[in-house]
Design a protein around this motif. Structure first.
Motif, mmCIF file in Angstrom:
data_model
loop_
_atom_site.group_PDB
_atom_site.id
_atom_site.type_symbol
_atom_site.label_atom_id
_atom_site.label_comp_id
_atom_site.label_asym_id
_atom_site.label_seq_id
_atom_site.Cartn_x
_atom_site.Cartn_y
_atom_site.Cartn_z
ATOM 1 N N VAL A 203 0.845 -1.193 0.000
ATOM 2 C CA VAL A 203 0.000 0.000 0.000
ATOM 3 C C VAL A 203 0.885 1.250 0.000
ATOM 4 O O VAL A 203 1.840 1.349 0.759
ATOM 5 C CB VAL A 203 -0.929 0.038 1.237
ATOM 6 N N ARG B 184 -0.261 -2.456 -4.649
ATOM 7 C CA ARG B 184 -1.543 -2.937 -5.175
ATOM 8 C C ARG B 184 -2.689 -1.993 -4.820
ATOM 9 O O ARG B 184 -3.760 -2.072 -5.397
ATOM 10 C CB ARG B 184 -1.847 -4.321 -4.604
ATOM 11 N N ARG B 185 -2.440 -1.130 -3.821
ATOM 12 C CA ARG B 185 -3.461 -0.174 -3.369
ATOM 13 C C ARG B 185 -2.808 1.173 -3.134
ATOM 14 O O ARG B 185 -1.629 1.267 -2.834
ATOM 15 C CB ARG B 185 -4.082 -0.626 -2.030
ATOM 16 N N GLY C 208 -9.497 5.398 -0.870
ATOM 17 C CA GLY C 208 -8.525 4.488 -1.456
ATOM 18 C C GLY C 208 -9.036 3.878 -2.728
ATOM 19 O O GLY C 208 -10.204 4.037 -3.093
ATOM 20 N N ARG C 209 -8.131 3.196 -3.397
ATOM 21 C CA ARG C 209 -8.491 2.478 -4.619
ATOM 22 C C ARG C 209 -7.459 1.405 -4.917
ATOM 23 O O ARG C 209 -6.311 1.490 -4.483
ATOM 24 C CB ARG C 209 -8.658 3.406 -5.808
ATOM 25 N N SER C 210 -7.888 0.431 -5.677
ATOM 26 C CA SER C 210 -6.993 -0.605 -6.164
ATOM 27 C C SER C 210 -6.160 -0.021 -7.288
ATOM 28 O O SER C 210 -6.606 0.878 -8.012
ATOM 29 C CB SER C 210 -7.835 -1.775 -6.681
ATOM 30 N N THR D 226 -3.903 4.900 -1.002
ATOM 31 C CA THR D 226 -4.860 5.508 -0.087
ATOM 32 C C THR D 226 -4.492 6.966 0.161
ATOM 33 O O THR D 226 -3.407 7.423 -0.206
ATOM 34 C CB THR D 226 -4.898 4.760 1.265
#
Length: 167
Positions: free
Chosen positions: A79, A114-115, A159-161, A117
């Motif tokens: 992240v 992968r993420r 957040g988002r992928s 935020t």
């Protein structure tokens, strides 16, 4: 009109980024008091140049975004977190913040994240709209988390992928 260029910060950006940071301070996004002399260095051991993306327009630094690990934990290494975004008043509305945001998502993905935020103050509607338009979703709200200028303000977690960077 010259194009905006996004690049990684270098130590020589210290002065320009410090000035930009001070000139863009606003209660709309800041939880710290307005900066006053003597000013702290922009870069330090916890805020390294390689964590910043810089926007240049016509050779002038007009924006920055800090992209850092969300936590120091190995289990959270996938992240990245946006921990600051500023754009000079002179270029607002020209897509500089969006370009920085997109570059940050690409850089986070390049780093293996992968993420991605971020945290944004609840009353900062322009920033929240920008993040939502780039695929960020509200993932939590800390109601009344900050007392700013006599009013309680929510801390909004978004957040988002990074699996779909088409948006």
């Amino acid at each position: 009109m010259p194009e905006t260029r996004i690049r990684t910060a270098v130590p020589a950006d210290e002065s320009a980024l410090g000035e930009l940071d001070r000139s863009t301070w606003s209660p709309l996004h800041a939880v710290q008091p307005a900066p006053e002399p003597p000013y702290r260095p922009f870069f330090d051991e916890r805020h390294r140049p390689e964590e910043y993306l810089v926007a240049e327009h016509a050779g002038e630094v007009v924006g920055y975004l800090r992209l850092a690990a969300a936590t120091p934990l190995a289990c959270n290494r996938h992240v990245r977190q946006i921990q600051g975004l500023a754009v000079a008043e002179s270029v607002r509305g020209r897509g500089v913040a969006r370009a920085l945001l997109r570059a940050a998502m690409a850089e986070a993905r390049r780093q293996g994240a992968r993420r991605i935020t971020l945290r944004v103050l609840g009353h900062n509607a322009p920033a929240r709209a920008l993040y939502a338009s780039e695929g960020f979703a509200v993932e939590g709200v800390l109601p009344g988390e900050f007392l700013l200028a006599g009013a309680y303000v929510d801390d909004v977690l978004m957040g988002r992928s990074l699996g779909d960077l088409t948006r």
